[in-house]
Design a protein around this motif. Structure first.
Motif, mmCIF file in Angstrom:
data_model
loop_
_atom_site.group_PDB
_atom_site.id
_atom_site.type_symbol
_atom_site.label_atom_id
_atom_site.label_comp_id
_atom_site.label_asym_id
_atom_site.label_seq_id
_atom_site.Cartn_x
_atom_site.Cartn_y
_atom_site.Cartn_z
ATOM 1 N N PHE A 37 0.850 -1.220 -0.180
ATOM 2 C CA PHE A 37 -0.090 -0.038 0.125
ATOM 3 C C PHE A 37 0.976 1.191 -0.044
ATOM 4 N N GLU A 46 -3.590 3.798 -0.010
ATOM 5 C CA GLU A 46 -4.381 3.164 -0.924
ATOM 6 C C GLU A 46 -3.770 2.124 -1.450
ATOM 7 N N PHE A 47 -4.312 1.277 -2.180
ATOM 8 C CA PHE A 47 -3.657 -0.359 -2.434
ATOM 9 C C PHE A 47 -2.865 0.073 -3.577
ATOM 10 N N VAL A 48 -1.847 -0.907 -3.577
ATOM 11 C CA VAL A 48 -0.953 -0.869 -4.675
ATOM 12 C C VAL A 48 -1.104 -2.234 -5.472
ATOM 13 N N TYR A 58 -2.784 -9.117 -7.962
ATOM 14 C CA TYR A 58 -4.127 -8.331 -8.377
ATOM 15 C C TYR A 58 -3.218 -6.933 -8.036
ATOM 16 N N TYR A 59 -3.494 -5.908 -9.057
ATOM 17 C CA TYR A 59 -3.001 -4.670 -8.920
ATOM 18 C C TYR A 59 -3.904 -3.635 -9.150
ATOM 19 N N ALA A 60 -3.524 -2.309 -8.676
ATOM 20 C CA ALA A 60 -4.266 -0.996 -8.633
ATOM 21 C C ALA A 60 -4.242 -0.754 -9.969
ATOM 22 N N ASP A 61 -5.153 -0.179 -10.847
ATOM 23 C CA ASP A 61 -5.245 0.293 -12.129
ATOM 24 C C ASP A 61 -3.875 1.312 -12.374
ATOM 25 N N SER A 62 -3.669 2.235 -11.148
ATOM 26 C CA SER A 62 -2.880 3.101 -11.363
ATOM 27 C C SER A 62 -1.386 2.509 -11.611
ATOM 28 N N LYS A 64 -0.741 -0.720 -12.917
ATOM 29 C CA LYS A 64 -0.673 -2.028 -13.749
ATOM 30 C C LYS A 64 0.169 -1.775 -14.807
ATOM 31 N N GLY A 107 -7.874 -5.606 -1.718
ATOM 32 C CA GLY A 107 -7.126 -4.286 -1.887
ATOM 33 C C GLY A 107 -7.582 -3.437 -0.407
ATOM 34 N N SER A 108 -8.377 -3.863 0.285
ATOM 35 C CA SER A 108 -8.906 -3.257 1.409
ATOM 36 C C SER A 108 -7.655 -3.353 2.580
#
Length: 125
Positions: A37, A46-48, A58-62, A64, A107-108
């Motif tokens: 994070f 925020e999740f990374v 699994y990735y954050a869109d920002s 990926k 991602g929580s």
């Protein structure tokens, strides 16, 4: 109790790369979902990225396509390879672990039970 220690942060120019490491104590690392994070000044954490026991990710869109999470169970370490860094990636990066026996990529932040102290990443423009 699991202890997490991050390393590898620093100052890098836009477009550069860094690799973060997170060393975990304890004998349950291989059975734990791990995550990264980040938190920028004045913003919420925020999740990374996250990786499960089978190395599914699994990735954050920002991030990926630019960041890669991986794990080495023999070394009790999870990594975050960060390429093509942008100024908006500047933040304190935290490693986190879910309790052993918890499954599922999430991602929580509230789903993670253990946290490291964080490592600063600064991307200059």
């Amino acid at each position: 109790q699991v202890q997490l220690v991050e390393s590898g942060g620093g100052l890098v120019q836009t477009g550069g790369s860094l690799r973060l490491s997170c060393a975990a104590s304890g004998r349950t690392f291989s059975s734990s979902v791990m995550g990264w994070f980040r938190q920028a000044p004045g913003k919420e954490r925020e999740f990374v990225a996250t990786i499960n026991q089978n190395s599914n990710t699994y990735y954050a869109d920002s991030v990926k396509g630019r960041f890669t999470i991986s794990r080495d169970n023999a070394k009790n370490t999870v990594y975050l390879q960060m390429n093509s860094l942008k100024p908006e990636d500047t933040a304190v990066y935290y490693c986190a672990a879910r309790r052993s026996g918890s499954y599922g990529l999430t991602g929580s932040p509230s789903e993670y039970d253990y946290w490291g102290q964080g490592t600063q990443v600064t991307v200059s423009s």
